[in-house]
Design a protein around this motif. Structure first.
Motif, PDB file in Angstrom:
ATOM      1  N   SER A 187       0.838  -1.199   0.000  1.00 25.93           N
ATOM      2  CA  SER A 187       0.000   0.000   0.000  1.00 25.93           C
ATOM      3  C   SER A 187       0.871   1.246   0.000  1.00 25.93           C
ATOM      4  O   SER A 187       1.914   1.285   0.660  1.00 25.93           O
ATOM      5  N   ASN A 188       0.449   2.247  -0.754  1.00 26.11           N
ATOM      6  CA  ASN A 188       1.140   3.532  -0.718  1.00 26.11           C
ATOM      7  C   ASN A 188       0.119   4.650  -0.778  1.00 26.11           C
ATOM      8  O   ASN A 188      -1.019   4.453  -1.214  1.00 26.11           O
ATOM      9  N   ILE A 189       0.513   5.812  -0.306  1.00 26.80           N
ATOM     10  CA  ILE A 189      -0.392   6.955  -0.271  1.00 26.80           C
ATOM     11  C   ILE A 189       0.210   8.152  -0.996  1.00 26.80           C
ATOM     12  O   ILE A 189       1.429   8.305  -1.069  1.00 26.80           O
ATOM     13  N   THR A 190      -0.680   8.960  -1.551  1.00 31.15           N
ATOM     14  CA  THR A 190      -0.312  10.257  -2.108  1.00 31.15           C
ATOM     15  C   THR A 190      -1.117  11.317  -1.384  1.00 31.15           C
ATOM     16  O   THR A 190      -2.346  11.260  -1.351  1.00 31.15           O
ATOM     17  N   VAL A 197       0.752  20.984  -1.819  1.00 27.95           N
ATOM     18  CA  VAL A 197       1.972  20.239  -1.494  1.00 27.95           C
ATOM     19  C   VAL A 197       1.758  18.762  -1.808  1.00 27.95           C
ATOM     20  O   VAL A 197       0.701  18.198  -1.518  1.00 27.95           O
ATOM     21  N   LEU A 198       2.761  18.142  -2.421  1.00 26.18           N
ATOM     22  CA  LEU A 198       2.676  16.740  -2.819  1.00 26.18           C
ATOM     23  C   LEU A 198       3.646  15.906  -2.000  1.00 26.18           C
ATOM     24  O   LEU A 198       4.852  16.145  -2.003  1.00 26.18           O
ATOM     25  N   LEU A 199       3.099  14.933  -1.280  1.00 26.85           N
ATOM     26  CA  LEU A 199       3.907  13.986  -0.517  1.00 26.85           C
ATOM     27  C   LEU A 199       3.442  12.577  -0.836  1.00 26.85           C
ATOM     28  O   LEU A 199       2.249  12.358  -1.096  1.00 26.85           O
ATOM     29  N   ALA A 200       4.346  11.618  -0.790  1.00 28.20           N
ATOM     30  CA  ALA A 200       3.950  10.235  -1.051  1.00 28.20           C
ATOM     31  C   ALA A 200       4.949   9.279  -0.423  1.00 28.20           C
ATOM     32  O   ALA A 200       6.141   9.585  -0.310  1.00 28.20           O
ATOM     33  N   PHE A 201       4.434   8.118  -0.016  1.00 31.83           N
ATOM     34  CA  PHE A 201       5.308   7.078   0.530  1.00 31.83           C
ATOM     35  C   PHE A 201       4.524   5.780   0.677  1.00 31.83           C
ATOM     36  O   PHE A 201       3.288   5.775   0.692  1.00 31.83           O
ATOM     37  N   ASP A 202       5.253   4.682   0.785  1.00 33.99           N
ATOM     38  CA  ASP A 202       4.629   3.397   1.070  1.00 33.99           C
ATOM     39  C   ASP A 202       4.146   3.398   2.510  1.00 33.99           C
ATOM     40  O   ASP A 202       4.858   3.844   3.415  1.00 33.99           O
ATOM     41  N   SER A 203       2.930   2.883   2.723  1.00 40.14           N
ATOM     42  CA  SER A 203       2.369   2.871   4.075  1.00 40.14           C
ATOM     43  C   SER A 203       2.525   1.519   4.760  1.00 40.14           C
ATOM     44  O   SER A 203       2.386   1.428   5.980  1.00 40.14           O
ATOM     45  N   GLY A 204       2.797   0.473   3.995  1.00 47.11           N
ATOM     46  CA  GLY A 204       2.968  -0.842   4.603  1.00 47.11           C
ATOM     47  C   GLY A 204       2.403  -1.937   3.728  1.00 47.11           C
ATOM     48  O   GLY A 204       2.163  -1.740   2.529  1.00 47.11           O
ATOM     49  N   PRO A 360      11.157  15.576  -4.621  1.00 50.57           N
ATOM     50  CA  PRO A 360      11.715  15.291  -3.291  1.00 50.57           C
ATOM     51  C   PRO A 360      10.677  14.792  -2.294  1.00 50.57           C
ATOM     52  O   PRO A 360      10.979  13.939  -1.452  1.00 50.57           O
ATOM     53  N   GLY A 361       9.446  15.293  -2.386  1.00 50.93           N
ATOM     54  CA  GLY A 361       8.409  14.889  -1.449  1.00 50.93           C
ATOM     55  C   GLY A 361       7.766  13.555  -1.760  1.00 50.93           C
ATOM     56  O   GLY A 361       6.979  13.046  -0.959  1.00 50.93           O
ATOM     57  N   THR A 362       8.076  12.963  -2.916  1.00 51.89           N
ATOM     58  CA  THR A 362       7.462  11.682  -3.272  1.00 51.89           C
ATOM     59  C   THR A 362       8.429  10.515  -3.165  1.00 51.89           C
ATOM     60  O   THR A 362       8.046   9.436  -2.718  1.00 51.89           O
ATOM     61  N   THR A 363       9.657  10.707  -3.599  1.00 48.85           N
ATOM     62  CA  THR A 363      10.629   9.600  -3.549  1.00 48.85           C
ATOM     63  C   THR A 363      11.890   9.942  -2.759  1.00 48.85           C
ATOM     64  O   THR A 363      12.727   9.071  -2.549  1.00 48.85           O
ATOM     65  N   GLY A 364      12.033  11.216  -2.364  1.00 50.13           N
ATOM     66  CA  GLY A 364      13.265  11.628  -1.704  1.00 50.13           C
ATOM     67  C   GLY A 364      14.368  11.993  -2.674  1.00 50.13           C
ATOM     68  O   GLY A 364      15.514  12.213  -2.264  1.00 50.13           O
ATOM     69  N   VAL A 365      14.052  12.077  -3.962  1.00 53.86           N
ATOM     70  CA  VAL A 365      15.039  12.449  -4.971  1.00 53.86           C
ATOM     71  C   VAL A 365      15.569  13.852  -4.664  1.00 53.86           C
ATOM     72  O   VAL A 365      14.874  14.683  -4.066  1.00 53.86           O
ATOM     73  N   SER A 366      16.804  14.117  -5.063  1.00 51.27           N
ATOM     74  CA  SER A 366      17.456  15.377  -4.697  1.00 51.27           C
ATOM     75  C   SER A 366      16.793  16.596  -5.314  1.00 51.27           C
ATOM     76  O   SER A 366      16.819  17.686  -4.746  1.00 51.27           O
TER      77      SER A 366
END
Length: 383
Positions: A187-190, A197-204, A360-366
């Protein structure tokens, strides 16, 4: 073909971590704000091929360089690519399309290994073979550049979620912040904030643990509608084993590999109780994501196969009852089954335009990063 401005007609292909088959979706889009969703389809993998893919996950653990294809992986990669080609050909025949009607195909392939800490991601799929067979340009390998720039290579769908959020209408149009929850194998969220503001990450864990559990104990590929789980009870001690993982409290959000969480051992639960507990864990993990968000949510939009599991939806609705409304994608006029495939079509057009795929807010890319590799279709109109 798509007409007007910079619009292109694209087909997206997605074979996700559930490994059940190929989702296909067609869009007319400029890769930015314009998204005109078209027809979609699903081509299931037969049981034997799915079993071979599952076994190949073990083989893939030995990979240390992206190009390595130990054991049966090289043979499976060819077959997987050809199955994608057959899915496109069947879809185009059904929709009375020819190759000149399609500008580009976005090809995800099948993820075999994803180790962001090592900047290593492996998706089976031969973009050049697919392009040559179909005679259509193919954009593939969309994760790799992000990882070379310090990102985790996932999730890639959030930018598309933001485009969809901008097009929401009616009662959902002004509800911000909004979260899209993709309940796939993982599962992942956006998150799209009130200030965009756009943030995203895997939730589990998503469906992968449930699928593996019911396959092993009931001989079925998934828990249809949560029917098995509905007959069980939540085993608190087993749920806590998952929910006490450091993953949920770590400040840095990381992209998960399907091997980061494993199904219960034999003897830890009966079939129904195991399915019920894993559904609860999936929902609880999604709810825990709120702790990593800057604002209280007003709307949760559920996508992916997990939205069909009523126990997951019920548990998440209870867990988030003080923080926004939970709806499935279809209630907002979206297609929760084809959304990831749609995203790959959209990302392919975006890649052709050199626009960012990750942030940066979705994958942590520089820094915002484009990506993808273009394979020209042999003799196609764009060659």
């Amino acid at each position: 073909m798509a007409t007007g401005g910079d619009l292109k007609r694209a087909i997206g292909l997605m074979s996700g971590t559930s490994m059940d088959g190929i989702d296909l979706a067609m869009l007319d889009t400029d890769g930015d704000a314009v998204v005109d969703r078209g027809a979609s389809s699903f081509t299931a993998f037969d049981a034997d091929f799915r079993k071979r893919l599952t076994a190949a996950l073990e083989t893939a653990k030995a990979i240390t360089e992206r190009e390595e294809r130990p054991g049966e992986l090289a043979e499976i990669e060819i077959e997987l690519t050809d199955r994608h080609a057959e899915a496109v050909e069947a879809f185009m025949a059904r929709e009375s399309l020819n190759r000149d009607d399609i500008d580009v195909i976005g090809f995800h392939g099948q993820t075999m290994l994803h180790r962001p800490r090592q900047a290593l991601t492996v998706q089976l799929g031969l973009g050049a073979r697919l392009a040559e067979r179909l005679g259509i340009d193919v954009v593939y390998d969309l994760r790799a550049r992000d990882m070379t720039m310090g990102g985790q290579g996932a999730p890639l769908v959030p930018a598309y979620h933001r485009a969809l959020a901008a097009g929401l209408s009616g009662e959902w149009a002004e509800l911000r912040p909004v979260v899209f929850v993709n309940i796939g194998g993982i599962s992942n969220i956006t998150y799209i904030g009130s200030d965009d503001v756009l943030l995203a990450f895997d939730s589990g864990p998503g469906n992968a643990l449930i699928d593996q559990w019911v396959t092993r104990h009931a001989g079925v590929p998934y828990d249809s509608g949560g029917a098995i789980a509905s007959e069980g009870r939540v085993l608190s001690s087993l749920a806590n084993q998952y929910l006490s993982s450091p993953f949920f409290t770590a400040k840095q959000r990381i992209s998960l590999d399907r091997n980061d969480f494993l199904p219960p051992e034999d003897g830890q639960a009966e079939l129904e109780d195991g399915a019920r507990t894993l559904a609860f864990v999936t929902a609880a993990a999604i709810a825990k994501a709120q702790a990593h968000l800057p604002e209280k949510l007003k709307l949760w939009i559920l996508t992916g196969g997990g939205r069909h599991n009523r126990m997951i939806v019920e548990d998440l609705t209870v867990a988030t009852r003080h923080s926004g409304q939970v709806i499935v994608a279809e209630q907002a006029g979206l297609n929760g089954d084809s959304m990831e495939a749609e995203a790959w079509a959209w990302l392919a057009v975006r890649s052709l335009r050199g626009l960012p795929l990750t942030y940066p807010g979705t994958t942590g890319v520089s820094e915002p990063a484009t990506g993808g590799v273009l394979a020209r279709g042999y003799g196609c109109k764009n060659a």
